[in-house]
Write an enzyme that holds these catalytic residues in place. Structure first.
Site, PDB file in Angstrom:
ATOM      1  NE  ARG A 194      28.072  44.903   0.867  1.00 24.86           N
ATOM      2  CZ  ARG A 194      27.969  43.602   0.952  1.00 24.86           C
ATOM      3  NH1 ARG A 194      28.011  42.865  -0.124  1.00 24.86           N
ATOM      4  NH2 ARG A 194      27.799  43.019   2.111  1.00 24.86           N
ATOM      5  CG  LEU A 226      24.135  44.456   8.540  1.00 30.41           C
ATOM      6  CD1 LEU A 226      23.531  44.378   9.929  1.00 30.41           C
ATOM      7  CD2 LEU A 226      23.073  44.817   7.505  1.00 30.41           C
ATOM      8  CG  ASN A 232      24.970  37.806  13.242  1.00 33.94           C
ATOM      9  OD1 ASN A 232      24.060  37.504  12.479  1.00 33.94           O
ATOM     10  ND2 ASN A 232      26.157  37.208  13.211  1.00 33.94           N
ATOM     11  CB  THR A 233      21.766  34.347  15.902  1.00 35.22           C
ATOM     12  OG1 THR A 233      22.005  32.992  16.248  1.00 35.22           O
ATOM     13  CG2 THR A 233      20.861  34.434  14.702  1.00 35.22           C
ATOM     14  CG  HIS A 234      28.468  32.847  13.975  1.00 34.25           C
ATOM     15  ND1 HIS A 234      28.628  33.018  12.610  1.00 34.25           N
ATOM     16  CD2 HIS A 234      29.448  31.997  14.365  1.00 34.25           C
ATOM     17  CE1 HIS A 234      29.654  32.303  12.208  1.00 34.25           C
ATOM     18  NE2 HIS A 234      30.172  31.677  13.249  1.00 34.25           N
ATOM     19  CG  ASP A 288      32.348  44.721  15.591  1.00 34.21           C
ATOM     20  OD1 ASP A 288      32.213  43.956  14.597  1.00 34.21           O
ATOM     21  OD2 ASP A 288      33.217  44.539  16.461  1.00 34.21           O
ATOM     22  N   GLY A 323      33.171  44.456  11.885  1.00 33.07           N
ATOM     23  CA  GLY A 323      33.912  43.261  11.472  1.00 33.07           C
ATOM     24  C   GLY A 323      32.967  42.125  11.110  1.00 33.07           C
ATOM     25  CG  ASP A 328      30.306  36.272  12.244  1.00 34.70           C
ATOM     26  OD1 ASP A 328      29.223  36.875  12.230  1.00 34.70           O
ATOM     27  OD2 ASP A 328      30.592  35.379  11.419  1.00 34.70           O
TER      28      ASP A 328
HETATM   29  C1  GRF Z   1      21.343  29.993  11.323  1.00 41.63           C
HETATM   30  O1  GRF Z   1      22.026  28.886  11.851  1.00 41.63           O
HETATM   31  C2  GRF Z   1      22.210  31.214  11.270  1.00 41.63           C
HETATM   32  O2  GRF Z   1      23.023  31.375  12.383  1.00 41.63           O
HETATM   33  C3  GRF Z   1      23.041  30.886  10.039  1.00 41.63           C
HETATM   34  O3  GRF Z   1      22.095  30.397   9.125  1.00 41.63           O
HETATM   35  C4  GRF Z   1      21.033  29.804   9.848  1.00 41.63           C
HETATM   36  C5  GRF Z   1      19.759  30.491   9.435  1.00 41.63           C
HETATM   37  O4  GRF Z   1      18.666  29.724   9.744  1.00 41.63           O
HETATM   38  N1  GRF Z   1      23.784  32.011   9.578  1.00 41.63           N
HETATM   39  P1  GRF Z   1      17.189  30.246   9.539  1.00 41.63           P
HETATM   40  O5  GRF Z   1      17.107  30.975   8.203  1.00 41.63           O
HETATM   41  O6  GRF Z   1      16.839  31.168  10.691  1.00 41.63           O
HETATM   42  O7  GRF Z   1      16.345  29.006   9.552  1.00 41.63           O
END
Ligand code: GRF
Length: 189
Positions: free
Chosen positions: A64, A92, A104-106, A138, A140, A142
């Site tokens: 890894r 990461l 990141n988007t969650h 970071d 962790g 999320d």
């Molecule tokens: C998003 O909802 C993201 O937060 C989650 O997976 C989805 C990805 O969607 N981890 P996309 O590939 O941007 O359409």
């Protein structure tokens, strides 16, 4: 602001960024798209738009740590100001995180429901409001500082798919707005 975007899936969040650039006036550009697997919709969207792409797969490396180092090098080749993890389903490692800031988007309201199944876990818990979170990455899962969040109501009869689709509508808007804001205020650098 030069963005490197990391994807594992369909890439609709990436598409929202590309569309914002194409609409004109976005204070950012997507300089490279990286994926952790072959054949992602995200890489296809990037290629269709003429954005360079790379694939960096964990199973292609002995460890890894080697994967992390390779990913750090691939990103650095494009000198991004910021990396966006947009549906990238890998944690990461330290080399990537030492080289560049990452957002990141969650698809849940952190700190509730972190991890790979945020939408499923929120639905299973029975919450009436969930949503999405954009946060600094970071070491962790999320856990990094929250930048912005959007709420989405859970409707009677929602399935995992219907709920996730409504979350993603908000997620895409949030991501464009967050990156526009981060481009204007570079105090995070
Ligand atoms: C998003 O909802 C993201 O937060 C989650 O997976 C989805 C990805 O969607 N981890 P996309 O590939 O941007 O359409």
């Amino acid at each position: 602001m030069r963005l490197a975007v990391l994807v594992s899936g369909s890439g609709t969040n990436l598409q929202a960024l590309l569309d914002a650039v194409d609409a004109g006036g976005a204070p950012f550009e997507v300089v490279v798209v990286g994926a952790d697997r072959d054949g992602t919709g995200g890489a296809e969207r990037a290629a269709a738009r003429g954005v360079p792409t790379f694939v960096c797969r964990v199973p292609d490396f002995d460890s890894r740590a080697d994967w992390d180092a390779a990913l750090a090098r691939l990103l650095a080749e494009h000198s991004p100001d910021l990396v966006v993890s947009a549906g990238f389903m890998k944690v990461l490692g330290p080399e990537v995180l030492a080289g560049v800031r990452v957002v990141n988007t969650h698809p849940a309201l952190l700190p509730s429901f972190p991890g790979a199944h945020g939408v499923r876990d929120a639905l299973a818990h029975g919450v009436r409001v969930t949503g999405c979170t954009c946060h600094w990455v970071d070491d962790g899962v999320d856990t990094g500082p929250i930048i912005d969040q959007r709420a989405v109501r859970v409707e009677d009869g929602d399935t995992l798919e219907s709920l996730h689709e409504r979350i993603k509508v908000e997620e895409r808007r949030m991501l464009v707005e967050v990156l526009t804001h981060l481009a204007a205020d570079r105090s995070w650098r």
